[in-house]
Design a protein around this motif. Structure first.
Motif, PDB file in Angstrom:
ATOM      1  N   GLU A  88     -42.743  28.617 -18.748  1.00  0.00           N
ATOM      2  CA  GLU A  88     -43.329  29.178 -19.820  1.00  0.00           C
ATOM      3  C   GLU A  88     -42.494  29.709 -21.007  1.00  0.00           C
ATOM      4  OE1 GLU A  88     -46.250  33.017 -20.960  1.00  0.00           O
ATOM      5  OE2 GLU A  88     -46.026  32.106 -18.950  1.00  0.00           O
ATOM      6  N   SER A  89     -41.297  30.340 -20.503  1.00  0.00           N
ATOM      7  CA  SER A  89     -40.250  30.911 -21.202  1.00  0.00           C
ATOM      8  C   SER A  89     -39.530  29.452 -21.936  1.00  0.00           C
ATOM      9  CB  SER A  89     -39.161  31.466 -20.400  1.00  0.00           C
ATOM     10  OG  SER A  89     -38.094  32.139 -21.452  1.00  0.00           O
ATOM     11  N   THR A  90     -39.151  28.581 -21.151  1.00  0.00           N
ATOM     12  CA  THR A  90     -38.591  27.252 -21.723  1.00  0.00           C
ATOM     13  C   THR A  90     -39.459  26.785 -22.882  1.00  0.00           C
ATOM     14  OG1 THR A  90     -37.425  26.927 -19.868  1.00  0.00           O
ATOM     15  CG2 THR A  90     -37.554  24.996 -21.498  1.00  0.00           C
ATOM     16  N   MET A  91     -40.842  26.675 -22.803  1.00  0.00           N
ATOM     17  CA  MET A  91     -41.634  25.962 -23.702  1.00  0.00           C
ATOM     18  C   MET A  91     -41.901  26.787 -24.934  1.00  0.00           C
ATOM     19  SD  MET A  91     -42.245  23.263 -22.253  1.00  0.00           S
ATOM     20  CE  MET A  91     -43.412  22.488 -23.424  1.00  0.00           C
ATOM     21  N   LYS A  92     -41.799  28.131 -24.711  1.00  0.00           N
ATOM     22  CA  LYS A  92     -41.972  28.987 -26.192  1.00  0.00           C
ATOM     23  C   LYS A  92     -40.688  28.735 -26.895  1.00  0.00           C
ATOM     24  CE  LYS A  92     -44.610  32.559 -24.411  1.00  0.00           C
ATOM     25  NZ  LYS A  92     -44.819  33.919 -23.791  1.00  0.00           N
ATOM     26  N   ARG A  93     -39.652  28.513 -26.276  1.00  0.00           N
ATOM     27  CA  ARG A  93     -38.198  28.459 -27.064  1.00  0.00           C
ATOM     28  C   ARG A  93     -38.114  26.985 -27.805  1.00  0.00           C
ATOM     29  NH1 ARG A  93     -33.957  31.666 -26.435  1.00  0.00           N
ATOM     30  NH2 ARG A  93     -32.484  30.227 -26.345  1.00  0.00           N
ATOM     31  N   GLN A  94     -38.813  25.985 -27.424  1.00  0.00           N
ATOM     32  CA  GLN A  94     -38.754  24.650 -27.984  1.00  0.00           C
ATOM     33  C   GLN A  94     -39.495  24.554 -29.253  1.00  0.00           C
ATOM     34  OE1 GLN A  94     -40.087  22.087 -24.793  1.00  0.00           O
ATOM     35  NE2 GLN A  94     -38.090  22.263 -23.511  1.00  0.00           N
TER      36      GLN A  94
END
Length: 484
Positions: free
Chosen positions: A478-484
């Protein structure tokens, strides 16, 4: 939604609410949003039963509804919220750890009932605590109320959205479904209630609290019922805040294992200072000055300001980069890199799984590919100092299980094998998703096995243990997807 997730949702719904609610819930998970009559038709369930099942699911935030332009109300399942039921014991235990038995029972009541008024929670918890106390002792409503307020102040409990006052006015026909809203400033605003009283013990059905037989009791009239002081103001457990606490605890433990207890206490203090000011999905905490951190250290933690600054410098220079320096004012401004920390924890979990599944030599290759980013097979053999045949077998094992991936880089447009580089790499996000899917499958199998078992020694601990891994991997993705 994968088949493993749907199966797990089905098992959880059936275990908590029974077959009818499970049938309606799983149908919505499979089909997406649907109106009431279509749900009844497709599931072969009576309209009345569908309504009751939807009421239960909405009460527990497992289904949401929305009104479309033509006035049709459609219902949609919240799959992620259904899966969170797996984590209910952990939420309750956390509340017990932080706020003793009173906090535990408050959170338990809110999770069991979905939404409740503060006055109802306080009375129910006071009664339950009185039941466990010695004869002659009772739990005061005020004490339970104070714990409830503390839970709200730290955002573990929050208000539910409600129907705005304008919608209750008599101008025109009512809408097909109410629109629930709440402003952020009201979400943690506790109404001023003067709850006076003490918990009561349950008596047998033949006697009342005074010990008189039931037949002699005068009939109570309904006219004298007092209005509920907080009628219409409902509360629910804030699961995101619990997840934030779990994440913080995992970061503190990782720092303690890597460095020492003092470093972990400094990081714990920084996280505690940021827990209400930093949103749960933020990649960084709010910047904190060295002076603020020093003043907020626990009472009796005897380290000087100079030693604190040395520790903060060490933490900021550490290759894991859990702590970062963002400025020099106030003795130095520091943040905790939450996204980086979750990435490191997810990577450590993957490494651990590879070691358990394939052995230490495979784990060495996995860590090598992680470190070097891209490696050819010959480079893997040389760097890992493993014979060619063994290295090849291990790489193919991990490749077949999707722990590592193969990237082709052709020298020419024809993709001829002799003129193509084959590079092994680890896509952490892809590997984390694959492992998360397997975790869901494992938990579903554990629940089925537990249901089959008739012995007392069940598999609850295994479910909770696998769910810890699920939480880490979900948070990282979830954290990675928010940064993309």
């Amino acid at each position: 939604m994968t088949q493993a997730e749907i199966k797990l949702c089905s098992l959880l719904l059936q275990e908590h609410f029974g077959e009818i609610v499970e049938k309606i819930g799983v149908h919505l998970i499979r089909t997406g949003s649907q109106p009431l009559r279509v749900i009844a038709h497709d599931t072969g369930t009576s309209l009345d039963q569908v309504k009751k099942a939807l009421c239960v699911l909405i009460q527990h935030n497992l289904v949401i509804y929305q009104v479309h332009k033509r006035g049709v109300v459609e219902y949609e399942a919240q799959c992620h919220r259904v899966l969170r039921m797996l984590r209910y014991p952990r939420y309750i235990y956390t509340a017990k750890t932080l706020y003793s038995d009173t906090g535990e029972l408050i959170v338990e009541e809110l999770l069991l009932n979905g939404k409740m008024t503060m006055s109802a929670v306080v009375k129910k918890v006071a009664d339950r605590l009185t039941e466990t106390m010695e004869d002659g002792k009772t739990m005061d409503y005020a004490e339970v109320s104070n714990t409830f307020v503390r839970l709200v102040d730290t955002h573990f409990v929050q208000r539910c959205p409600l129907v705005p006052a304008t919608e209750n006015s008599d101008t025109g026909p009512p809408p097909p479904a109410p629109t629930l809203v709440i402003s952020e400033k009201d979400m943690y605003l506790v109404p001023k209630l003067s709850l006076i009283g003490k918990g009561k013990r349950r008596r047998s059905s033949d006697e009342d609290a005074t010990g008189e037989p039931k037949a002699k009791r005068p009939k109570q009239t309904t006219d004298n019922k007092e209005p509920i002081p907080d009628d219409g103001i409902y509360w629910q457990a804030n699961l995101d805040r619990f997840h934030q606490h779990f994440r913080d605890q995992a970061i503190v433990s990782a720092v303690a294992n890597r460095m020492d207890q003092t470093s972990s206490e400094i990081v714990r203090t920084m996280l505690r200072m940021s827990e209400v000011t930093t949103p749960s999905g933020a990649p960084f905490t709010q910047p904190l000055s060295s002076n603020e951190i020093f003043r907020s250290l626990p009472v009796g933690y005897n380290i000087s300001k100079q030693v604190l600054d040395q520790y903060l410098t060490l933490l900021a220079d550490d290759p894991l980069e859990f702590v970062g320096k963002s400025g020099d004012s106030g003795g130095g401004m520091y943040v905790i890199n939450l996204h980086k920390a979750l990435g490191s924890l997810a990577t450590a979990t993957l490494e651990s799984v590879v070691q358990e599944r394939f052995g230490s030599r495979c784990a060495r290759i996995f860590r090598l590919v992680l470190q070097k980013k891209h490696l050819e097979q010959k480079q893997v053999e040389d760097f890992a100092m493993i014979p060619a045949k063994e290295a090849k077998d291990m790489l193919y094992k991990m490749l077949s299980e999707n722990f590592i991936s193969l990237q082709e880089i052709p020298k020419t447009p024809d993709h001829a094998p002799s003129r193509t580089f084959y590079l092994y790499t680890v896509n952490i996000l892809s590997a984390a998703r694959m492992l998360l899917h397997r975790c869901y499958k494992s938990v579903a199998n554990l629940i089925e096995r537990r249901q089959f078992e008739t012995k007392e020694n069940k598999l609850d601990a295994c479910e909770i243990q696998v769910d810890e891994t699920i939480f880490l991997l979900e948070s990282y993705i979830e954290s990675t997807m928010k940064r993309q």
